[in-house]
Motif scaffolding. Structure first.
Motif: not given
Length: 534
Positions: A228-256
């Protein structure tokens, strides 16, 4: 072991002493199969202390080991026990599933507005809610199927298989250009999470040495908090970058990917290996993780339980209606129902407004405060669970949650200074999260597989988590309506009442499992049910 699973807007001196010499019947070449971790801890010992080591080793060899005491290092009169270390990398790898669980809980909190705008459903609260809640629908299906998968394939292979939809779902969501693609991706993620939430507690309870089972089990909760904490930190740039959500969803595949490849080198449960008739492999795992002195004793216990319970791999759902399985299934389902209706998801949702009342208007900051509180409670549980026991921790946790809720009720029901009232509400909310993370969160997920028999463990866990997801959904669906209709005080008073009821339930129905092997617990429950049936 579980924290908010309804998605929402923010807040949304003897080195390497072993208890017995290696069993000559099982040479290292046989007991150590390729592709498994093995840790050998060695320290240099001064000559002046050699006689102490020999004396203690003699004492250890001449007594029957009551619990796992693999590695002890004494220094300056203090004892450092490293018996948990051989199992730790396997448990840590499994807990990465919980990291993914926590990550996917928080990953939608900030970017949901940007997602809705880009995919064309901005302003439609129903569709925004559907993107969030379809995760729970997938988790419900995954929980039901998890028991059968574990019975047939064992934990290691099931981990690898059920991580595939997690990876595909994350990538599909990241590449989504329509609402349908996003919904499918989120459903696949939920499907994998549903299996994982059942699987991780089973794997840890069956792989961890008895002495450290509780402490290692809390890594589930810690993994979720860190996700949860990691997702909150990685989500911070989404306030300024409207397309950042794609990056943090890609990142979600790495631990898998790490989980799939890592599990290739992890061990399987020795109990499942015995059920599958792979006794040499089971002995190898026990030797590597628990010590050579435990091999014969553990195999005898497994076989003894298997004779009474049935040796085939597949259990039937109807067996949950038979004693003692029905009693454990009832306890498992009731624990999760009480956990969810004690209001954890509602409190986490409403905490954002509570923080706003005292001037914390930044949703990410409020989320971080709650996340760190949750993590602090889980770290306390890491120490307390094998020292104080499961039952005491569960009772104390729910009593603390009740007191916390009544603090919030008091702050909102009596004429107090406004600032004092807000501060009291904050104190009650933070104390509630902390006490939840100490007991009601980690203990609930740990004690159910401990009470379950080897034969029905997968099915009972699947049933229990199915109840969890249903109640999770109901609380998320009706909480805000109830809050609007009745107000904060009556709703939070209900949460406090359910917490008291849960403490009473734990006092009368929970059997203490601290320091007892799973087979010892199973024999005890079987004898009790047979005595009650006479």
């Amino acid at each position: 072991m579980w924290v908010a699973t309804v998605q929402h807007k923010p807040l949304g001196p003897v080195p390497a002493i072993t208890t017995a010499p290696r069993n000559p019947k099982f040479p290292s070449s046989l007991l150590k199969p390729p592709g498994t971790f093995r840790f050998d801890i060695r320290f240099r010992v001064s000559k002046s202390k050699v006689w102490v080591a020999k004396k203690q080793l003699t004492e250890l060899e001449t007594r029957e080991p009551e619990s796992e005491e693999l590695l002890v290092r004494e220094k300056n009169g203090e004892s450092f026990d490293f018996g948990w270390l051989p199992a730790f990398p396997h448990v840590l790898l499994a807990s990465m599933s919980n990291f993914l669980f926590g990550y996917h809980i928080g990953v939608m909190n900030g970017p949901i507005v940007s997602i809705a705008r880009e995919l064309g459903f901005e302003g439609n609260s129903i569709l925004e809610g559907l993107v969030v809640s379809i995760f729970i629908a997938g988790a419900f299906v995954g929980s039901i199927s998890a028991g059968s998968l574990v019975d047939k394939l064992g934990c290691r292979r099931t981990f690898q298989i059920d991580t595939i939809p997690l990876i595909l779902g994350a990538i599909l969501s990241a590449q989504a250009h329509s609402l349908d693609e996003m919904l499918l991706g989120r459903f696949l993620v939920g499907l994998g999470i549903g299996v994982n939430t059942v699987l991780v507690p089973i794997y840890i309870s069956e792989v961890a040495p008895t002495k450290y089972r509780g402490s290692l089990g809390t890594l589930c909760q810690i993994g979720t908090c860190l996700g949860i904490i990691a997702s909150l930190f990685l989500g911070i740039p989404s306030d300024n970058d409207p397309h950042w959500w794609r990056m943090i969803l890609y990142i979600a595949s790495v631990p898998g990917f790490i989980l799939i490849f890592g599990m290739q080198y992890a061990v399987d449960s020795p109990r499942w290996l015995c059920k599958a008739g792979r006794f040499d492999d089971a002995k190898a795992v026990i030797n590597d993780l628990w010590g050579s002195s435990e091999v014969e004793k553990a195999i005898q216990e497994f076989q003894s339980v298997s004779k009474n319970d049935g040796s085939d791999l597949n259990s039937r759902w109807l067996e949950l209606l038979e004693e003692p399985h029905s009693r454990v299934a009832f306890i498992g389902g009731a624990l999760f129902v009480l956990q969810q209706f004690a209001g954890i998801n509602g409190v986490l949702y409403f905490s954002s407004l509570t923080f706003q009342d005292v001037g914390v208007t930044n949703g990410s900051l409020a989320s971080l405060i709650i996340g760190l509180t949750n993590l602090a409670g889980a770290l306390c549980a890491l120490y307390l669970i094998d020292n104080q026991g499961r039952q005491k921790l569960l009772i104390g946790s729910y009593l603390g949650m009740a007191v916390s809720m009544f603090l919030v009720v008091y702050a909102n029901s009596f004429p107090l200074d406004e600032q004092f009232s807000h501060n009291l509400s904050i104190l009650g909310t933070v104390l509630y999260i902390f006490t939840f993370a100490i007991g009601a969160g980690p203990v609930t997920g740990l004690i159910i597989p401990e009470l379950s028999s080897t034969r029905t463990r997968g099915k009972i866990m699947g049933f229990s988590f199915t109840a969890h997801w249903v109640c999770n959904f109901l609380v998320g669906l009706f909480f805000l309506d109830l809050l609007e209709k009745f107000g904060v005080a009556p709703v939070y008073a209900t949460f406090g009442g359910v917490s008291l009821l849960a403490a009473i339930f734990a006092n009368y129905f929970i059997v203490e499992t601290k320091g007892r092997s799973l087979e010892e617990i199973e024999r005890s429950l079987n004898s009790n049910s047979q005595a009650g049936g006479k």
